[in-house]
Write a protein that holds these residues in place. Structure first.
Motif, PDB file in Angstrom:
ATOM      1  N   GLU A  50     126.213 116.845  92.627  1.00  0.00           N
ATOM      2  CA  GLU A  50     125.014 116.148  92.164  1.00  0.00           C
ATOM      3  C   GLU A  50     123.739 116.693  92.800  1.00  0.00           C
ATOM      4  O   GLU A  50     122.645 116.532  92.248  1.00  0.00           O
ATOM      5  CB  GLU A  50     125.117 114.644  92.416  1.00  0.00           C
ATOM      6  N   SER A 229     126.713 109.084  91.190  1.00  0.00           N
ATOM      7  CA  SER A 229     125.674 109.086  90.164  1.00  0.00           C
ATOM      8  C   SER A 229     124.539 108.186  90.643  1.00  0.00           C
ATOM      9  O   SER A 229     124.602 107.593  91.710  1.00  0.00           O
ATOM     10  CB  SER A 229     126.241 108.596  88.826  1.00  0.00           C
ATOM     11  N   GLY A 230     123.525 108.071  89.848  1.00  0.00           N
ATOM     12  CA  GLY A 230     122.383 107.259  90.251  1.00  0.00           C
ATOM     13  C   GLY A 230     121.204 108.128  90.635  1.00  0.00           C
ATOM     14  O   GLY A 230     121.296 109.356  90.689  1.00  0.00           O
ATOM     15  N   LEU A 231     120.100 107.487  90.912  1.00  0.00           N
ATOM     16  CA  LEU A 231     118.868 108.205  91.211  1.00  0.00           C
ATOM     17  C   LEU A 231     118.970 108.943  92.547  1.00  0.00           C
ATOM     18  O   LEU A 231     119.649 108.482  93.462  1.00  0.00           O
ATOM     19  CB  LEU A 231     117.694 107.217  91.261  1.00  0.00           C
ATOM     20  N   LEU A 330     118.152 113.928  84.314  1.00  0.00           N
ATOM     21  CA  LEU A 330     118.173 112.643  85.013  1.00  0.00           C
ATOM     22  C   LEU A 330     119.046 111.640  84.264  1.00  0.00           C
ATOM     23  O   LEU A 330     119.838 110.907  84.874  1.00  0.00           O
ATOM     24  CB  LEU A 330     116.752 112.099  85.158  1.00  0.00           C
ATOM     25  N   VAL A 334     122.572 109.845  85.691  1.00  0.00           N
ATOM     26  CA  VAL A 334     122.766 108.396  85.790  1.00  0.00           C
ATOM     27  C   VAL A 334     123.955 107.920  84.956  1.00  0.00           C
ATOM     28  O   VAL A 334     124.741 107.073  85.393  1.00  0.00           O
ATOM     29  CB  VAL A 334     121.478 107.658  85.364  1.00  0.00           C
TER      30      VAL A 334
END
Length: 418
Positions: A50, A229-231, A330, A334
């Motif tokens: 990531e 995952s995620g910001l 992005l 996510v």
């Protein structure tokens, strides 16, 4: 300072709905191309998958928004892979973050001081030599995963990896080799018939499906890494005096390489579009993008020639396309990142084989050998060998000194003849 105006500001003055549509299409296509590459380059750099996307998202967006080129696409590149892996092995993630932030500061200062034009003083043979050397190191670094080898040791240096691969060749995994060869076949054959969908994406989908469907004994990303995952998380690196002193040489290497790669990419883009970039503004943007990338868990970034060319060929005409590319990545991060765990490691290795081939510049190497200048050949070979055997810092330093020393001696000898 008065000339430091982002190209985005200039482009929006004459922006239209038609240009927006083209930028949206180009941005989506470039994001699809960048997705597997960003993951592969992160793994080649010794960091988690990531983090490659963090880099393409944060640095890619900021460099497009603030840069001096209308069409530059930035993100992780193969040129940084061995450098980043070495820094991580030596100084850990904290050291890498500190080095990248410092490199960002150096790049921004270079731009403010108007040093963008210094790119012309980097000899062509030196650039060709270290680029080819980086390609060789990437290829050697991926032999383990492509062949499915089981290493007894954990080598760090390129020549150590080559020796370990040779020593462990008896552990070759036929299934892994088959997946790697299937990936290469797709990468070579697919573009001959279908140009709209990137071959690397097809290779990822096909090989992941094959490994899952037939339960092949092949390592996947999920077997070796924990994917989140995620910001991107914001975190300030520890910039103590000791840390800064320790990583300053690495920061200088990152800054110099980022400057060279990004400005070369801008020159290629100018030739393709008939435009002219602002080299100093580009360096400032590279500085901001790299510093921000480190603050959000990313790795060093620079202009990516192949992705920039793809942006141009698919209609991208302003920095908006690069910003769209970052936004699409992005969304993938996510919502779709957990599926990256299914990607086989031999597939990643094969993609990086192709990256190494494309960046090797073997045609330039061949042209140098056919050319009249023995100086160029010597500098190229010395830089290439030193990049593989030692590192990029040594290669660039020795290559520069050698080139200008030989140039000086050649001029002196001609003066004596007269």
């Amino acid at each position: 300072m008065k000339n430091l105006k982002p190209q985005l500001v200039l482009s929006l003055r004459e922006y239209s709905k038609e240009k927006l549509v083209k930028d949206l299409v180009a941005g989506v296509i470039v994001a699809i191309i960048a997705l597997p590459l960003s993951i592969a380059l992160a793994l080649a750099s010794g960091v988690s998958p990531e983090q490659g996307l963090y880099t393409a998202i944060v640095a890619g967006f900021l460099i497009s928004a603030l840069g001096g080129s209308t069409v530059q696409i930035a993100g992780p590149t193969a040129a940084f892979a061995t450098i980043v892996a070495g820094i991580v092995a030596k100084s850990g993630m904290e050291g890498l973050a500190a080095a990248t932030v410092l490199a960002g500061v150096i790049l921004a200062v270079m731009g403010v001081l108007g040093l963008g034009s210094l790119i012309r003083y980097i000899p062509g043979p030196l650039t060709t030599g270290f680029t080819a050397g980086i390609a060789v190191t990437i290829l050697i670094g991926q032999l383990k995963d492509f062949l499915g080898l089981t290493f007894r040791n954990a080598p760090i240096e390129t020549m150590e990896k080559l020796a370990e691969a040779a020593a462990c060749i008896g552990t070759l995994n036929a299934a892994a080799l088959g997946v790697g060869c299937l990936t290469l076949a797709i990468l070579i054959i697919w573009p001959k018939f279908f140009k709209t969908i990137p071959a690397s994406l097809i290779a990822v989908l096909v090989t992941a499906g094959a490994v899952k469907l037939f339960s092949l004994p092949v390592n996947t990303i999920g077997d070796l890494y924990t994917i989140s995952s995620g910001l991107p998380p914001f975190r300030l690196p520890a910039l103590s005096l000791g840390t800064v002193t320790a990583v300053l040489p690495d920061a200088a290497t990152i800054a110099v390489l980022a400057a060279i790669e990004s400005l070369l990419s801008c020159v290629v883009a100018d030739e393709m579009t008939g435009t002219k970039h602002n080299s100093n503004m580009e360096l400032v943007a590279q500085g901001v993008g790299n510093a921000a990338s480190a603050l959000f868990g990313g790795i060093p970034a620079t202009g990516a020639i192949a992705r920039t060319a793809a942006n141009i060929k698919n209609g991208g005409s302003s920095p908006v396309a690069g910003m769209v590319h970052a936004a699409v990545l992005l969304a993938v991060l996510v919502f779709l990142m957990p599926y990256a765990a299914l990607i086989p490691m031999p597939c990643i290795a094969a993609i990086l084989f192709q990256v190494a081939y494309n960046m090797s510049g073997w045609r330039k190497v061949a042209d140098a050998f056919r050319g009249p200048s023995r100086t160029d050949v010597l500098v190229l070979l010395v830089t290439l060998v030193l990049t593989v055997v030692f590192d990029l810092v040594v290669a660039i330093a020795v290559g520069l000194v050698l080139y200008y020393a030989l140039l000086f001696l050649k001029r002196k000898s001609k003066q004596k003849e007269l």
